[in-house]
Design a protein around this motif. Structure first.
Motif, mmCIF file in Angstrom:
data_model
loop_
_atom_site.group_PDB
_atom_site.id
_atom_site.type_symbol
_atom_site.label_atom_id
_atom_site.label_comp_id
_atom_site.label_asym_id
_atom_site.label_seq_id
_atom_site.Cartn_x
_atom_site.Cartn_y
_atom_site.Cartn_z
ATOM 1 N N TYR A 218 2.052 3.061 5.833
ATOM 2 C CA TYR A 218 1.598 1.692 5.611
ATOM 3 C C TYR A 218 0.315 1.359 6.355
ATOM 4 C CZ TYR A 218 6.266 1.280 3.708
ATOM 5 O OH TYR A 218 7.403 1.470 2.957
ATOM 6 N N GLN A 219 0.107 1.970 7.522
ATOM 7 C CA GLN A 219 -1.087 1.650 8.287
ATOM 8 C C GLN A 219 -2.344 2.043 7.523
ATOM 9 O OE1 GLN A 219 -1.226 -0.076 11.085
ATOM 10 N NE2 GLN A 219 -3.459 0.018 11.056
ATOM 11 N N LYS A 220 -2.371 3.275 7.010
ATOM 12 C CA LYS A 220 -3.540 3.727 6.259
ATOM 13 C C LYS A 220 -3.652 2.996 4.921
ATOM 14 C CE LYS A 220 -4.014 8.331 8.281
ATOM 15 N NZ LYS A 220 -4.102 9.794 8.015
ATOM 16 N N ALA A 221 -2.510 2.702 4.321
ATOM 17 C CA ALA A 221 -2.544 1.952 3.064
ATOM 18 C C ALA A 221 -3.174 0.587 3.277
ATOM 19 C CB ALA A 221 -1.128 1.809 2.502
ATOM 20 N N PHE A 222 -2.740 -0.101 4.337
ATOM 21 C CA PHE A 222 -3.287 -1.415 4.629
ATOM 22 C C PHE A 222 -4.776 -1.330 4.957
ATOM 23 C CE2 PHE A 222 -4.136 -5.089 7.340
ATOM 24 C CZ PHE A 222 -3.602 -6.098 6.565
ATOM 25 N N GLU A 223 -5.174 -0.275 5.648
ATOM 26 C CA GLU A 223 -6.590 -0.101 6.008
ATOM 27 C C GLU A 223 -7.471 0.037 4.770
ATOM 28 O OE1 GLU A 223 -9.374 3.278 8.199
ATOM 29 O OE2 GLU A 223 -7.202 3.248 8.539
ATOM 30 N N ASN A 235 -10.569 -8.336 -6.169
ATOM 31 C CA ASN A 235 -9.977 -7.128 -6.744
ATOM 32 C C ASN A 235 -8.461 -7.329 -6.862
ATOM 33 O OD1 ASN A 235 -8.937 -4.547 -7.284
ATOM 34 N ND2 ASN A 235 -10.608 -3.556 -6.195
ATOM 35 N N TYR A 236 -8.008 -7.632 -8.073
ATOM 36 C CA TYR A 236 -6.600 -8.002 -8.239
ATOM 37 C C TYR A 236 -5.662 -6.820 -7.988
ATOM 38 C CZ TYR A 236 -6.562 -5.798 -12.882
ATOM 39 O OH TYR A 236 -6.616 -4.906 -13.907
ATOM 40 N N LYS A 237 -6.138 -5.593 -8.204
ATOM 41 C CA LYS A 237 -5.272 -4.436 -7.941
ATOM 42 C C LYS A 237 -4.959 -4.330 -6.454
ATOM 43 C CE LYS A 237 -7.164 -1.777 -11.811
ATOM 44 N NZ LYS A 237 -7.877 -0.541 -12.181
ATOM 45 N N ALA A 238 -5.987 -4.483 -5.629
ATOM 46 C CA ALA A 238 -5.767 -4.407 -4.187
ATOM 47 C C ALA A 238 -4.929 -5.580 -3.696
ATOM 48 C CB ALA A 238 -7.113 -4.368 -3.464
ATOM 49 N N ILE A 239 -5.160 -6.764 -4.267
ATOM 50 C CA ILE A 239 -4.374 -7.940 -3.861
ATOM 51 C C ILE A 239 -2.908 -7.748 -4.235
ATOM 52 C CG2 ILE A 239 -4.064 -10.410 -4.204
ATOM 53 C CD1 ILE A 239 -7.046 -10.627 -4.760
ATOM 54 N N LEU A 240 -2.658 -7.217 -5.422
ATOM 55 C CA LEU A 240 -1.286 -6.975 -5.859
ATOM 56 C C LEU A 240 -0.596 -5.962 -4.950
ATOM 57 C CD1 LEU A 240 0.837 -7.575 -8.041
ATOM 58 C CD2 LEU A 240 -0.091 -5.684 -9.357
ATOM 59 N N ALA A 241 -1.326 -4.912 -4.572
ATOM 60 C CA ALA A 241 -0.748 -3.903 -3.683
ATOM 61 C C ALA A 241 -0.484 -4.470 -2.295
ATOM 62 C CB ALA A 241 -1.690 -2.703 -3.587
ATOM 63 N N ALA A 242 -1.428 -5.282 -1.777
ATOM 64 C CA ALA A 242 -1.223 -5.896 -0.464
ATOM 65 C C ALA A 242 -0.017 -6.836 -0.498
ATOM 66 C CB ALA A 242 -2.481 -6.643 -0.037
ATOM 67 N N GLY A 243 0.101 -7.608 -1.565
ATOM 68 C CA GLY A 243 1.274 -8.471 -1.704
ATOM 69 C C GLY A 243 2.560 -7.684 -1.775
ATOM 70 N N SER A 244 2.499 -6.507 -2.427
ATOM 71 C CA SER A 244 3.679 -5.657 -2.509
ATOM 72 C C SER A 244 4.110 -5.168 -1.128
ATOM 73 C CB SER A 244 3.384 -4.476 -3.424
ATOM 74 O OG SER A 244 4.415 -3.522 -3.357
ATOM 75 N N MET A 245 3.121 -4.817 -0.277
ATOM 76 C CA MET A 245 3.451 -4.375 1.082
ATOM 77 C C MET A 245 4.121 -5.498 1.867
ATOM 78 S SD MET A 245 0.121 -2.135 2.167
ATOM 79 C CE MET A 245 0.779 -1.892 3.798
ATOM 80 N N MET A 246 3.583 -6.700 1.733
ATOM 81 C CA MET A 246 4.191 -7.841 2.439
ATOM 82 C C MET A 246 5.593 -8.117 1.911
ATOM 83 S SD MET A 246 0.790 -10.211 2.409
ATOM 84 C CE MET A 246 -0.733 -9.628 3.159
ATOM 85 N N GLN A 247 5.758 -7.975 0.605
ATOM 86 C CA GLN A 247 7.076 -8.167 0.004
ATOM 87 C C GLN A 247 8.042 -7.103 0.496
ATOM 88 O OE1 GLN A 247 6.851 -8.305 -4.237
ATOM 89 N NE2 GLN A 247 9.059 -8.386 -4.548
ATOM 90 N N THR A 248 7.570 -5.891 0.662
ATOM 91 C CA THR A 248 8.403 -4.803 1.155
ATOM 92 C C THR A 248 8.976 -5.116 2.528
ATOM 93 O OG1 THR A 248 7.139 -3.179 -0.106
ATOM 94 C CG2 THR A 248 8.398 -2.352 1.763
ATOM 95 N N HIS A 249 8.181 -5.776 3.355
ATOM 96 C CA HIS A 249 8.606 -6.081 4.720
ATOM 97 C C HIS A 249 9.221 -7.472 4.837
ATOM 98 C CE1 HIS A 249 5.834 -2.696 5.303
ATOM 99 N NE2 HIS A 249 6.564 -2.428 6.370
#
Length: 521
Positions: A218-223, A235-249
C-alpha cells in the motif's frame, strides 16, 4: 453626273513587331497537386465534407492520379468506419508509390483493424524492408503477435522498438504481455522502467500504483497514485484507486468523498457504483448499498463481482431467495470460484434445502482446497444434520488447510472463525492439537483486501473495457460483521496509437468469512 476619280492609296509599311511570326501557346497540363494545400487544411480542421468535395474535384481533374487526395480520402473513410474502402484506397496509393513505406504501413493498419493480423504482419515486414529503423513498424508487429497470442515473438518485436526509439506506449504493451501471462513482478519491473523514462506520465503512474495495490504494497501504491494525482488532479482512475485504498482500510466517508469526484467525470462507471455500494454496505446502510449495486448491475449485467456483492448484501439482510438469485447468476459467469458456491450453500441452508447445500459445499471444497472456511461451514452443516463422520472428515480437512496456511504465514484467521472452530472441535472431541495463527484482536484491523488472481487467458479486444487491466482493479473489503466483501473494479482506458489491445486481469472479491459464519451458526 460626273464620276469621282479613283484615289490610289499608298500601302503603309508594317511595323517591325507585327512582322514577327506568332508563337503557338503551349498546351497546359493539369497540376496534379495544386489543391493539396486546401485538402490538408480541411482535413486538419476536421471539416471532412468540404475535404471530400475538394478531393472529388481534384480526382476528376487528374483522372484519379493524385496520390495525396486518395490518401486523405482513405483516412477519412477509416475514421468513418469504412475500413474495407480505406484498405482499397491505401492499396491504390501503394501501387502509385511502391517505394513509400508509409503507404504500406497504412495498408497493414487497415488489415489489423479488419482482424487480419497475419496479413498485417506480412505487410509490415515489407514496409520494414524499405525502412529498417522505424520503431512504429516493430511496435505494431508486436501488437499483432499479441492478438495471435505469440507472446515471445511480441516481446522480441517490442524490445526492438525500444532499442530503436523509446516510447511510453511500447513499455505499456510490454507490461500488458506480462499481465496476460500472469507475471505481476515482471510487469512491475517494466512499468518502473517506463516511469523512469517518463516520470510525468499519469497513465504509467496509475497503472504501477494499481499493480502495487493488487500485491498489497500500500505504501508504494499510495506513492505512485499520489504522484499521478499531482500531475493530473482530475485523473479519475487514480482517484478511484485511492478511494478504493481508503475503503479497504475502513475510511468509508473519505472514500465516498473521492468517489463523488469520480462520479462527475464518469457517472456511468460500473466499478464506481459497485464500490459506492460496498461503502454503504460497510456503513450498514443496506438499502442504499443495494440501490447502488443494482445500478452497477444495470450498467454491467455480466460482471460477476457485482452479482457476488449483491448476493452478499441480500444474505446479510436475510433475504435468502434474492441472494440465491444473484449468486446463481454469478456462478454461471464464474463457475470456478469456490466462494460463490459457499455463499450459495449458506443461502440454500437458510432456504431449508440441506441436500443442495451439501452439493454446493462439496463443489466449493473441490474448487478451494486451501480454504479452511469452506470446510468449517461444511462441517457445521453436517454436524447439525447428524452426520458426525462427515463433519469430522471436513474438520480434519480444515486442520490440514490451517497448517498449510500457518506454515506459509499468508493469512491471519478471524477471531470468530477460531472460536467457532474450537466449539466444533469440542463437540466432535477433536482439535486439541490444532495450532492457530494469531487471531485478529481489534475488529478494526479486519479490513482486508482482495487476493490477486492470476487470470491468465482472460483477454479483451481493442476498445473493450475493461482495466487496465486487468491488473487494473481496485478492491474494497470489510470483514467486520456484518460488513462483507468489497468489489474489485476494473479500470478502462481508450485505445491509443499506433496499436494497442486491451488485456485485462481480474481479482477475486474479498472473503466474506464473518457473514458466512453468522449464517452457519
Amino acid at each position: 453626273m460626273a464620276e469621282e476619280p479613283l484615289v490610289k492609296r499608298t500601302p503603309v509599311p508594317a511595323s517591325a513587331e507585327s512582322q514577327k511570326p506568332r508563337l503557338k501557346k503551349a498546351q497546359e497540363f493539369p497540376i496534379l497537386e495544386k489543391q493539396n494545400w486546401l485538402i490538408h487544411l480541411h482535413y486538419i480542421r476536421k471539416d471532412y465534407e468540404a475535404c471530400k468535395a475538394v478531393i472529388k474535384e481534384q480526382l476528376q481533374e487528374t483522372q484519379g492520379l493524385c496520390e495525396y487526395a486518395i490518401y486523405v480520402q482513405a483516412l477519412i473513410f477509416r475514421l468513418e468506419g469504412n475500413i474495407q474502402e480505406s484498405l482499397e484506397l491505401f492499396q491504390t496509393c501503394a501501387v502509385l508509390s511502391p517505394q513509400c513505406a508509409d503507404n504500406l504501413k497504412q495498408v497493414a493498419r487497415s488489415l489489423f483493424l479488419l482482424g487480419k493480423h497475419k496479413a498485417a504482419i506480412e505487410v509490415y515486414n515489407e514496409a520494414a524492408k524499405l525502412n529498417q529503423k522505424d520503431w512504429e513498424i516493430c511496435h505494431n508487429v508486436g501488437v499483432c503477435y499479441i492478438y495471435l497470442k505469440q507472446f515471445s515473438k511480441a516481446q522480441d518485436q517490442l524490445h526492438n522498438a525500444l532499442h530503436l526509439n523509446r516510447h511510453d506506449l511500447t513499455y505499456i504493451m510490454l507490461g500488458k504481455i506480462h499481465l496476460l501471462e500472469g507475471d505481476l513482478d515482471k510487469a512491475i519491473e517494466i512499468y518502473k522502467k517506463a516511469v523512469e523514462f517518463s516520470p510525468e506520465n499519469t497513465e504509467l503512474l496509475t497503472t504501477l500504483g494499481l499493480l502495487y495495490l493488487q500485491l498489497g504494497i500500500y505504501q508504494k501504491a499510495f506513492e505512485h497514485l499520489g504522484n499521478a494525482l499531482t500531475y493530473d488532479p482530475t485523473n479519475y482512475k487514480a482517484i478511484l484507486a485511492a478511494g478504493s485504498m481508503m475503503q479497504t482500510h475502513g475510511d468509508f466517508d473519505v472514500a465516498l468523498t473521492k468517489y463523488r469526484v469520480v462520479a462527475c467525470a464518469v457517472p456511468e462507471s460500473p466499478p464506481l457504483w459497485n464500490n459506492i455500494g460496498m461503502c454503504f454496505f460497510g456503513k450498514k446502510k443496506y438499502v442504499a448499498a443495494i440501490s447502488c449495486l443494482k445500478r452497477a448491475n444495470y450498467l454491467a449485467p455480466f460482471d460477476w463481482k457485482i452479482l457476488y456483492n449483491l448476493g452478499l448484501v441480500h444474505l446479510t439482510m436475510q433475504q435468502y431467495a434474492s441472494a440465491f438469485h444473484f449468486l446463481s447468476a454469478a456462478i454461471n459467469l464464474q463457475p470456478k470460484m469456490g466462494e460463490l458456491y459457499m455463499l450459495l450453500a449458506v443461502a440454500l441452508t437458510n432456504l431449508e434445502d440441506p441436500e443442495n447445500a451439501k452439493r454446493a459445499y462439496a463443489e466449493a471444497a473441490r474448487l478451494d482446497k486451501c480454504k479452511p472456511l469452506v470446510n468449517l461451514n461444511y462441517a457445521v452443516l453436517l454436524y447439525k444434520q447428524g452426520e458426525k463422520e462427515g463433519a469430522l472428515a471436513q474438520y480434519q480437512e480444515m486442520e490440514r488447510s490451517v497448517r498449510l496456511l500457518r506454515d506459509s504465514g499468508s493469512l491471519e484467521f478471524d477471531s470468530e472463525m477460531v472460536e467457532m472452530a474450537q466449539k466444533l472441535g469440542a463437540a466432535l472431541q477433536v482439535g486439541e492439537a490444532l495450532v492457530w495463527t494469531k487471531p485478529v484482536k481489534d475488529a478494526k484491523s479486519k479490513h482486508r483486501t482482495t487476493s490477486t488472481s492470476k487470470a491468465a487467458g482472460v483477454q479483451q479486444p481493442l476498445g473493450s473495457n475493461q482495466a487496465l487491466g486487468q491488473a487494473m482493479s481496485s478492491a474494497a473489503a470489510h470483514r467486520k460483521l456484518p460488513s462483507g466483501a468489497g468489489g474489485t473494479s476494473q479500470l478502462t482506458k481508450p485505445p491509443s496509437l499506433p496499436l494497442e489491445p486491451e488485456p485485462t486481469a481480474e481479482a477475486h472479491p474479498a472473503e466474506a468469512s464473518a457473514q458466512i459464519r453468522e449464517k452457519q451458526e
